[in-house]
Design an enzyme around this catalytic site. Sequence first.
Site, PDB file in Angstrom:
ATOM      1  N   LYS A   8      27.778 -54.899  37.765  1.00  8.44           N
ATOM      2  CA  LYS A   8      29.160 -55.273  38.120  1.00  8.44           C
ATOM      3  C   LYS A   8      29.857 -54.182  38.932  1.00  8.44           C
ATOM      4  CE  LYS A   8      31.277 -55.942  34.248  1.00  8.44           C
ATOM      5  NZ  LYS A   8      30.517 -55.907  33.008  1.00  8.44           N
ATOM      6  N   ARG A  83      37.751 -60.589  30.065  1.00  5.90           N
ATOM      7  CA  ARG A  83      36.554 -60.514  29.230  1.00  5.90           C
ATOM      8  C   ARG A  83      36.675 -61.402  27.997  1.00  5.90           C
ATOM      9  NH1 ARG A  83      35.053 -55.142  31.019  1.00  5.90           N
ATOM     10  NH2 ARG A  83      33.296 -54.160  30.099  1.00  5.90           N
ATOM     11  N   ARG A 122      22.031 -44.521  34.195  1.00  9.94           N
ATOM     12  CA  ARG A 122      23.277 -44.588  34.970  1.00  9.94           C
ATOM     13  C   ARG A 122      24.067 -43.282  34.867  1.00  9.94           C
ATOM     14  NH1 ARG A 122      27.140 -49.751  34.505  1.00  9.94           N
ATOM     15  NH2 ARG A 122      27.478 -49.125  32.346  1.00  9.94           N
ATOM     16  N   ARG A 155      28.139 -41.843  30.869  1.00 10.34           N
ATOM     17  CA  ARG A 155      29.179 -42.442  30.032  1.00 10.34           C
ATOM     18  C   ARG A 155      28.752 -42.422  28.575  1.00 10.34           C
ATOM     19  NH1 ARG A 155      31.197 -48.020  32.625  1.00 10.34           N
ATOM     20  NH2 ARG A 155      30.914 -48.602  30.466  1.00 10.34           N
ATOM     21  N   ARG A 166      27.400 -53.762  22.761  1.00 10.21           N
ATOM     22  CA  ARG A 166      28.189 -54.294  23.881  1.00 10.21           C
ATOM     23  C   ARG A 166      27.678 -55.673  24.314  1.00 10.21           C
ATOM     24  NH1 ARG A 166      27.814 -49.308  27.776  1.00 10.21           N
ATOM     25  NH2 ARG A 166      29.238 -50.309  29.214  1.00 10.21           N
TER      26      ARG A 166
HETATM   27  P1  AMP Z   1      33.442 -51.306  31.851  1.00 15.19           P
HETATM   28  O1  AMP Z   1      33.645 -50.062  32.637  1.00 15.19           O
HETATM   29  O2  AMP Z   1      33.993 -52.528  32.538  1.00 15.19           O
HETATM   30  O3  AMP Z   1      32.020 -51.494  31.379  1.00 15.19           O
HETATM   31  O4  AMP Z   1      34.329 -51.134  30.503  1.00 15.19           O
HETATM   32  C1  AMP Z   1      34.062 -50.095  29.574  1.00 15.19           C
HETATM   33  C2  AMP Z   1      34.787 -50.377  28.261  1.00 15.19           C
HETATM   34  O5  AMP Z   1      36.202 -50.486  28.508  1.00 15.19           O
HETATM   35  C3  AMP Z   1      34.421 -51.694  27.584  1.00 15.19           C
HETATM   36  O6  AMP Z   1      33.245 -51.565  26.800  1.00 15.19           O
HETATM   37  C4  AMP Z   1      35.666 -51.928  26.747  1.00 15.19           C
HETATM   38  O7  AMP Z   1      35.691 -51.077  25.615  1.00 15.19           O
HETATM   39  C5  AMP Z   1      36.781 -51.484  27.684  1.00 15.19           C
HETATM   40  N1  AMP Z   1      37.253 -52.602  28.565  1.00 15.19           N
HETATM   41  C6  AMP Z   1      37.165 -52.678  29.925  1.00 15.19           C
HETATM   42  N2  AMP Z   1      37.682 -53.832  30.391  1.00 15.19           N
HETATM   43  C7  AMP Z   1      38.116 -54.507  29.305  1.00 15.19           C
HETATM   44  C8  AMP Z   1      38.722 -55.781  29.116  1.00 15.19           C
HETATM   45  N3  AMP Z   1      38.979 -56.610  30.145  1.00 15.19           N
HETATM   46  N4  AMP Z   1      39.031 -56.146  27.838  1.00 15.19           N
HETATM   47  C9  AMP Z   1      38.787 -55.331  26.789  1.00 15.19           C
HETATM   48  N5  AMP Z   1      38.193 -54.137  26.886  1.00 15.19           N
HETATM   49  C10 AMP Z   1      37.857 -53.710  28.130  1.00 15.19           C
END
Ligand code: AMP
Length: 211
Positions: A8, A83, A122, A155, A166
């Site tokens: 993504k 999400r 990553r 990360r 996740r």
């Molecule tokens: P990402 O960088 O998109 O993989 O997001 C990393 C983490 O941020 C996720 O595992 C969630 O803990 C939080 N997060 C990001 N976007 C959302 C969202 N739309 N709703 C809830 N938690 C989010």
Amino acid sequence: MGPAGSGKGTMSEKIVEHFQLAHISTGDMLRAAIKNKEPYGVETKKLMDEGLLVPDDLINKIVKARLEKSDVIHGFLADGYPRTLPQAQTFDIILDELGKKVDLVIDLTIDFKELAKRITGRRLCPSCGMIYHIAFKPTKVEGICDNCGAKLIQRSDDTVEQLTVRLDEHMRKATPVLAYYEAKGIVRHVDASGTIDEIFDEIKSIIEGAK
Ligand code: AMP
């Protein structure tokens, strides 16, 4: 849309650059909020480290504020949002107030084994947000960002254990979101197990076809 490690972030970077769109990444915005020591940062970091989702209210508030910035006028890409079903429903209300709508949802599909391989390799630049991979997208100098020279980090949620959590969370929450958009007829599924160029070529033609 797509689980952690489906590409993504990488695809988002390429899409916003190619189509000149504003990039709305809730994950990036949360990481920035933690770095800037926002009041909700401590609790947010805990949830993120555990691979759990941050509450809908907080995310929706952050997205609404972001959509008030002028750079979204010519279109934007939402990356990692919505999400959950309540996020998708609130998103439509926010967009409606702005005279906008979701035109297209791209769903990246991929299996667990491939994901595990990707996610543990990553690396992220904490300074400019560029994403690399030790095997698939290495930097010129190991551990150093090509773009800004900062030291790369892994990360804290990019481990196989966190991936399992996740993925479960993603499947449980994303399935109704996909169904919500499927009902509107705007979802396109893309096989995300190919190379970066192959996947992006397919996405590019889907977006061009939808314009
Ligand atoms: P990402 O960088 O998109 O993989 O997001 C990393 C983490 O941020 C996720 O595992 C969630 O803990 C939080 N997060 C990001 N976007 C959302 C969202 N739309 N709703 C809830 N938690 C989010």
